[in-house]
Structures are given as structure tokens and as C-alpha cells.
Design an enzyme around this catalytic site. Structure first.
Site, PDB file in Angstrom:
ATOM      1  N   SER A 118     -42.830  70.078 -24.094  1.00 39.41           N
ATOM      2  CA  SER A 118     -41.899  70.401 -25.173  1.00 39.41           C
ATOM      3  C   SER A 118     -42.515  70.025 -26.513  1.00 39.41           C
ATOM      4  O   SER A 118     -43.193  68.989 -26.622  1.00 39.41           O
ATOM      5  CB  SER A 118     -40.593  69.618 -24.981  1.00 39.41           C
ATOM      6  OG  SER A 118     -39.828  69.640 -26.166  1.00 39.41           O
ATOM      7  N   TYR A 146     -41.220  76.409 -30.767  1.00 44.26           N
ATOM      8  CA  TYR A 146     -40.162  77.154 -31.445  1.00 44.26           C
ATOM      9  C   TYR A 146     -40.821  77.884 -32.608  1.00 44.26           C
ATOM     10  O   TYR A 146     -41.917  77.523 -33.036  1.00 44.26           O
ATOM     11  CB  TYR A 146     -39.093  76.198 -31.975  1.00 44.26           C
ATOM     12  CG  TYR A 146     -38.262  75.550 -30.898  1.00 44.26           C
ATOM     13  CD1 TYR A 146     -37.246  76.252 -30.265  1.00 44.26           C
ATOM     14  CD2 TYR A 146     -38.482  74.237 -30.501  1.00 44.26           C
ATOM     15  CE1 TYR A 146     -36.472  75.670 -29.272  1.00 44.26           C
ATOM     16  CE2 TYR A 146     -37.720  73.639 -29.507  1.00 44.26           C
ATOM     17  CZ  TYR A 146     -36.709  74.356 -28.897  1.00 44.26           C
ATOM     18  OH  TYR A 146     -35.953  73.783 -27.920  1.00 44.26           O
ATOM     19  N   THR A 172     -39.951  79.635 -27.095  1.00 43.75           N
ATOM     20  CA  THR A 172     -38.521  79.570 -26.773  1.00 43.75           C
ATOM     21  C   THR A 172     -37.762  80.478 -27.726  1.00 43.75           C
ATOM     22  O   THR A 172     -37.720  80.236 -28.933  1.00 43.75           O
ATOM     23  CB  THR A 172     -38.020  78.118 -26.849  1.00 43.75           C
ATOM     24  OG1 THR A 172     -38.772  77.362 -25.899  1.00 43.75           O
ATOM     25  CG2 THR A 172     -36.540  78.018 -26.521  1.00 43.75           C
ATOM     26  N   LYS A 244     -39.729  82.499 -23.447  1.00 40.10           N
ATOM     27  CA  LYS A 244     -38.808  81.667 -22.657  1.00 40.10           C
ATOM     28  C   LYS A 244     -37.384  81.907 -23.155  1.00 40.10           C
ATOM     29  O   LYS A 244     -37.103  81.718 -24.348  1.00 40.10           O
ATOM     30  CB  LYS A 244     -39.184  80.192 -22.821  1.00 40.10           C
ATOM     31  CG  LYS A 244     -38.259  79.216 -22.106  1.00 40.10           C
ATOM     32  CD  LYS A 244     -38.805  77.798 -22.193  1.00 40.10           C
ATOM     33  CE  LYS A 244     -37.981  76.803 -21.415  1.00 40.10           C
ATOM     34  NZ  LYS A 244     -36.723  76.442 -22.039  1.00 40.10           N
ATOM     35  N   HIS A 268     -31.892  78.129 -20.983  1.00 42.83           N
ATOM     36  CA  HIS A 268     -32.066  76.814 -21.587  1.00 42.83           C
ATOM     37  C   HIS A 268     -31.199  75.773 -20.847  1.00 42.83           C
ATOM     38  O   HIS A 268     -30.641  74.857 -21.443  1.00 42.83           O
ATOM     39  CB  HIS A 268     -31.676  76.872 -23.065  1.00 42.83           C
ATOM     40  CG  HIS A 268     -32.449  75.961 -23.977  1.00 42.83           C
ATOM     41  ND1 HIS A 268     -33.368  76.421 -24.881  1.00 42.83           N
ATOM     42  CD2 HIS A 268     -32.434  74.615 -24.127  1.00 42.83           C
ATOM     43  CE1 HIS A 268     -33.869  75.400 -25.572  1.00 42.83           C
ATOM     44  NE2 HIS A 268     -33.316  74.290 -25.122  1.00 42.83           N
ATOM     45  N   ASP A 299     -36.054  79.524 -14.570  1.00 50.06           N
ATOM     46  CA  ASP A 299     -35.538  78.154 -14.476  1.00 50.06           C
ATOM     47  C   ASP A 299     -34.033  78.165 -14.702  1.00 50.06           C
ATOM     48  O   ASP A 299     -33.448  79.180 -15.072  1.00 50.06           O
ATOM     49  CB  ASP A 299     -36.276  77.176 -15.407  1.00 50.06           C
ATOM     50  CG  ASP A 299     -35.870  77.263 -16.897  1.00 50.06           C
ATOM     51  OD1 ASP A 299     -34.890  77.952 -17.239  1.00 50.06           O
ATOM     52  OD2 ASP A 299     -36.564  76.622 -17.704  1.00 50.06           O
TER      53      ASP A 299
HETATM   54  C1  LIG Z   1     -32.657  67.252 -22.108  1.00 51.86           C
HETATM   55  C2  LIG Z   1     -33.233  68.618 -22.198  1.00 51.86           C
HETATM   56  C3  LIG Z   1     -34.123  68.913 -23.209  1.00 51.86           C
HETATM   57  C4  LIG Z   1     -34.674  70.177 -23.301  1.00 51.86           C
HETATM   58  N1  LIG Z   1     -35.583  70.430 -24.283  1.00 51.86           N
HETATM   59  C5  LIG Z   1     -36.128  71.651 -24.372  1.00 51.86           C
HETATM   60  C6  LIG Z   1     -37.094  71.919 -25.376  1.00 51.86           C
HETATM   61  O1  LIG Z   1     -37.463  71.058 -26.155  1.00 51.86           O
HETATM   62  N2  LIG Z   1     -37.576  73.178 -25.448  1.00 51.86           N
HETATM   63  C7  LIG Z   1     -37.187  74.166 -24.573  1.00 51.86           C
HETATM   64  O2  LIG Z   1     -37.668  75.294 -24.670  1.00 51.86           O
HETATM   65  N3  LIG Z   1     -36.305  73.921 -23.599  1.00 51.86           N
HETATM   66  C8  LIG Z   1     -35.763  72.683 -23.484  1.00 51.86           C
HETATM   67  N4  LIG Z   1     -34.878  72.451 -22.482  1.00 51.86           N
HETATM   68  C9  LIG Z   1     -34.569  73.492 -21.501  1.00 51.86           C
HETATM   69  C10 LIG Z   1     -35.527  73.411 -20.312  1.00 51.86           C
HETATM   70  O3  LIG Z   1     -36.836  73.831 -20.664  1.00 51.86           O
HETATM   71  C11 LIG Z   1     -35.095  74.299 -19.148  1.00 51.86           C
HETATM   72  O4  LIG Z   1     -34.958  75.618 -19.582  1.00 51.86           O
HETATM   73  C12 LIG Z   1     -33.788  73.855 -18.483  1.00 51.86           C
HETATM   74  O5  LIG Z   1     -33.672  72.452 -18.475  1.00 51.86           O
HETATM   75  C13 LIG Z   1     -33.733  74.403 -17.064  1.00 51.86           C
HETATM   76  O6  LIG Z   1     -32.515  74.131 -16.471  1.00 51.86           O
HETATM   77  P1  LIG Z   1     -32.238  72.893 -15.468  1.00 51.86           P
HETATM   78  O7  LIG Z   1     -32.230  71.648 -16.311  1.00 51.86           O
HETATM   79  O8  LIG Z   1     -30.927  73.230 -14.886  1.00 51.86           O
HETATM   80  O9  LIG Z   1     -33.356  72.864 -14.439  1.00 51.86           O
HETATM   81  C14 LIG Z   1     -34.315  71.176 -22.378  1.00 51.86           C
HETATM   82  C15 LIG Z   1     -33.419  70.870 -21.346  1.00 51.86           C
HETATM   83  C16 LIG Z   1     -32.880  69.614 -21.253  1.00 51.86           C
HETATM   84  C17 LIG Z   1     -31.922  69.324 -20.133  1.00 51.86           C
HETATM   85  O1  LIG Z   2     -31.664  69.798 -26.334  1.00 51.89           O
HETATM   86  C1  LIG Z   2     -32.333  70.800 -26.079  1.00 51.89           C
HETATM   87  O2  LIG Z   2     -31.969  71.668 -25.282  1.00 51.89           O
HETATM   88  C2  LIG Z   2     -33.568  70.985 -26.774  1.00 51.89           C
HETATM   89  O3  LIG Z   2     -34.126  72.044 -26.725  1.00 51.89           O
HETATM   90  C3  LIG Z   2     -34.105  69.869 -27.531  1.00 51.89           C
HETATM   91  C4  LIG Z   2     -34.413  70.063 -28.853  1.00 51.89           C
HETATM   92  C5  LIG Z   2     -34.865  68.984 -29.589  1.00 51.89           C
HETATM   93  C6  LIG Z   2     -35.061  67.750 -29.004  1.00 51.89           C
HETATM   94  C7  LIG Z   2     -34.788  67.582 -27.669  1.00 51.89           C
HETATM   95  C8  LIG Z   2     -34.301  68.643 -26.920  1.00 51.89           C
END
Ligand SMILES: Cc1cc2nc3c(=O)[nH]c(=O)nc-3n(C[C@H](O)[C@H](O)[C@H](O)COP(=O)(O)O)c2cc1C
Ligand SMILES: O=C(O)C(=O)c1ccccc1
Length: 380
Positions: A118, A146, A172, A244, A268, A299
Site C-alpha cells: 500500500s 492512488y 486503485t 484495482k 476495496h 479480492d
Molecule cells: C485496513 C485496510 C486498509 C486498506 N488500505 C488500502 C490501501 O491503502 N489501498 C488500496 O488500494 N486498498 C486498500 N484496502 C483494500 C484492500 O486492498 C483489499 O481490496 C480488501 O481489503 C479486500 O477485501 P478483504 O479485506 O475482505 O479481503 C484496505 C483494506 C483494509 C481492510
Molecule cells: O482505509 C482504506 O481503505 C484505505 O484505503 C486506506 C487509506 C489510507 C490509509 C490507510 C488505509
């Protein structure tokens, strides 16, 4: 004479499945942190459906086949992986355990699979990459990005990723703004003291000045669009470009038209627009539209080896999980992520064997049925 009983591959007396891991990890986290990780957006409909939608599919097993040499391996981002699972890019992993993304990377490397980094990681690309490469020099990382208002910074991130040997950009596309996350607002969620976002060049001081939502708005460019951003990315880097957050046939076709290397069918983790389909329900229309012309990963809500099997049968090439890695970290750091990956691996292999599949290529549409009439998302 009967042989000795085969031990069940249990690595932990409390954790037998991913739901055990969720429960035990959640007990260890303070309310604001737990809700940040575990919640979806608005009415929590999509996050709920992401997991439950898998239940309508039924596996059609073939029996009395020799599965003694079942091989779970496949390829992802240009290398052989031990089985079709990776850890999605999720920010703020050091809030779950101090070793954060570095521990996740090591665990993925030891298991022979890939990871997304990330741009909101708490460690640098170099720290995350080198931790993984020490355990598996062939490991691949995708750099999640992003679209940023600050193009110079966006370019610096791309150059870091290239210099460290990342193979792909996961752009993303589902987040021009953040989703409506009542939990974050109610809890006034802030990144804990001492944690920074080194890839974004933000230290702890800078982050604490604003809410999660305000900081996202301040750097992320909601003017992003296909024709401006994809050709620009292509012109500045040779890394693969994956989109994504695709959920429709239309955007699958757009990604093909723009010459992207792959799409990650994702919502997401239900954290952006609530009310969009579960990813397993969006997958068939994307696969049909692609007709083999672009790579498709998925995902969202994958919580068992059988869920992975169903996603592959519906046409995804590879699965990714977000929260299960965070729960692993929160439960027991790197060992917790090992436990999570072992659980998926064991369940997936058993599912293959019990359906008579000896290789990942054997997992096709013929392996699935539905319990009630089911078609692609109906249009009004
Ligand atoms: C706490 C958290 C932070 C996340 N941060 C990002 C991120 O920084 N960038 C992003 O593209 N997706 C982010 N995601 C989405 C994940 O990449 C992913 O698409 C998602 O968690 C998949 O679903 P699942 O948690 O049910 O397996 C985040 C998800 C969570 C739960
Ligand atoms: O929270 C999220 O889903 C996410 O994409 C994110 C964005 C910034 C910091 C941590 C997670």
C-alpha cells in the site's frame, strides 16, 4: 491393518479457520482500531455480501480420481507461486503489530506467494521488499498507488518501486474520495502517534494534524481519469499496470482498450461505495467481457480455501486477501500471518483434492453450480 491416524495440520489450538483468527485478533484491538480495520462503509451491505455471496455456489466434485499428486502451484506477476493467493495492499499494518508490512512480506515470501504494498504502508518499499527477498529472492511485489495531486511525488513513488524491483502498479481506481465510513467519524479515527507513511513522505507529526478523511482528500486527485492517467503511467514506467477496483464489464473493456496488463476485481473490501455488488458476483460479467484478453484477479471477502476455489472456477486467475493478513498480524505478528496463509493453503489443497482437481488449470466452470437461479447482475 489401519495406519496411524493422520494428524490434522493444526498450528494453533485456538485458530482452526479464518473466522477464529478474526475473532481472536479482534479481541486484542482497541475499539477505534478494530472498527477501522473490520468495517465497511455506510450500511455495511457490500462488506456483508462479499463473504456471504460465496454461499450460493456449490462445488461439483468428481470422485474416485487419483489426487495423490495434486499440485496447487500457479503463476502470478510473472513467477511461479505455491498457490493462488496473495496479500492485498492494505495501509497501516503497523497499527496491528509493530512489524507491520515487513512481517507480512516475510510470511508471504516463506509461503512462496506475492504481496501488494500500500502507498499508505508504515514501512518503506525498500524495507518491505528486502524483508521478503531475504526469504525468497523470487518474490514479487505490486506497488499500490492512488492518482495524486502531486505528480512529482507520484513519480518519486514509481521510481522507488522500480528501484526496488516491484513488478506491477496496482492503480486503485475506486477511490476518487473515501467511502462514507461512519465508524471513522464517530471514533475520530487518527493514525496512532509514532506511525508515519514513509512512501508518501508523511511523518507522524504531519498525519496527526488532520483526520483520515481530510488527509486523503489533501493528496488524492479526484480529477483522475482513464485518458489522462493511464497513458501517463505508461509513458513513465515499464512496470505492469493493473486497475484495482473494477466491478463491471464496461470498465473491463476500458482497461483492455487502454492497454492495461490486468484488472483486480475489487470493491476495496466494501470500504468505498456501499451497495456495489460482492466481488464474486461482479466477477462473471468481467470475465465474460474480457474473453481472455486481460488478466483477472479478485479480492474481497475470501475467507476459506473453498472461496478461493469458487473464485477460480468463475474465471479469476488469482485471489488476494486484505483483512485476514491484518488479523494474522494483530493475533501474533509474523507467526499470525503464517498461520493465516497455512490455513488458506491447507483448505485450498483439500478442496482441490476433494473435487478431483490435480492442477489449478482443472478448476473450471464445470466445478460449480448454484443453489438458486443466478445470473449476472440484472440491469434495471
Ligand atoms: C485496513 C485496510 C486498509 C486498506 N488500505 C488500502 C490501501 O491503502 N489501498 C488500496 O488500494 N486498498 C486498500 N484496502 C483494500 C484492500 O486492498 C483489499 O481490496 C480488501 O481489503 C479486500 O477485501 P478483504 O479485506 O475482505 O479481503 C484496505 C483494506 C483494509 C481492510
Ligand atoms: O482505509 C482504506 O481503505 C484505505 O484505503 C486506506 C487509506 C489510507 C490509509 C490507510 C488505509
Amino acid at each position: 491393518m489401519a495406519g496411524a491416524p493422520v494428524p490434522i495440520p493444526v498450528a494453533d489450538d485456538k485458530i482452526l479457520c479464518i473466522d477464529d483468527l478474526r475473532r481472536e485478533a479482534s479481541k486484542k484491538l482497541p475499539t477505534g482500531v478494530r472498527e477501522f480495520y473490520n468495517s465497511g462503509s455506510t450500511d455495511q451491505i457490500t462488506i456483508f455480501e462479499n463473504t456471504t455471496a460465496y454461499a450460493k455456489y456449490r462445488v461439483r466434485p468428481r470422485v474416485l480420481l487419483d489426487v495423490s499428486k495434486c499440485d496447487t502451484s500457479t503463476s502470478c506477476l510473472g513467477r511461479k507461486v505455491s498457490f493462488p493467493l496473495g496479500v492485498s495492499p492494505a495501509g497501516l499494518q503497523a497499527m496491528a503489530h509493530p512489524d507491520g508490512e515487513v512481517a507480512t512480506s516475510r510470511a508471504c515470501a516463506r509461503k512462496g506467494i506475492n504481496m501488494g504494498i500500500s502507498s499508505f504502508a508504515n514501512y518503506t518499499v525498500q524495507e518491505i521488499r528486502s524483508a521478503g527477498l531475504a526469504a525468497d529472492p523470487g518474490m514479487r511485489h505490486a506497488m499500490q498507488m492512488y492518482t495524486m495531486k502531486d505528480r512529482e511525488l507520484e513519480l518519486r513513488i514509481i521510481r522507488q518501486a522500480e528501484a526496488q524491483g516491484c513488478t506491477a502498479i496496482f492503480l486503485t481506481a475506486d477511490s476518487p474520495v473515501l467511502g462514507v465510513r461512519y465508524n471513522e467519524w464517530r471514533n475520530d479515527f487518527r493514525t496512532p502517534d509514532g506511525l508515519g507513511f514513509p512512501i508518501l513522505e508523511w511523518d507522524s507529526e504531519a498525519i496527526r494534524k488532520q483526520s483520515h478523511d481530510d488527509s486523503f482528500v489533501s493528496f488524492n486527485d479526484d480529477a483522475h481519469n482513464w485518458t489522462r492517467d493511464i497513458p501517463w503511467l505508461r509513458s513513465v514506467t515499464g512496470m505492469e499496470i493493473w486497475i484495482k477496483g473494477v466491478l463491471t464489464a464496461e470498465d473491463t473493456l476500458k482497461a483492455i482498450e487502454m492497454g492495461c496488463d490486468g484488472i483486480l476485481v475489487s470493491n476495496h473490501g466494501g470500504r468505498q461505495l456501499d451497495g456495489v455488488p460482492a466481488t464474486i458476483d461482479a466477477l462473471p460479467e468481467c470475465v465474460e467481457a474480457a474473453n481472455g484478453r486481460i488478466r483477472i484477479h479478485v479480492d474481497g471477502g475470501i475467507r476459506s480455501g473453498t472461496d478461493m476455489f469458487k473464485a477460480l472456477a468463475l474465471g479469476a486467475e488469482y485471489c488476494w486477501v486484505g483483512r485476514p493478513a491484518i488479523w494474522g498480524l494483530a493475533y501474533d505478528g509474523e507467526k499470525g500471518v503464517d498461520l493465516m496463509l497455512d490455513t488458506f493453503y491447507n483448505e485450498f489443497k483439500r478442496c482441490m483434492q476433494l473435487t478431483g482437481c490435480n492442477s489449478v488449470k482443472d478448476i473450471t466452470k464445470a466445478c460449480l453450480g448454484v443453489v438458486r437461479p443466478y445470473g449476472p447482475l440484472a440491469r434495471l
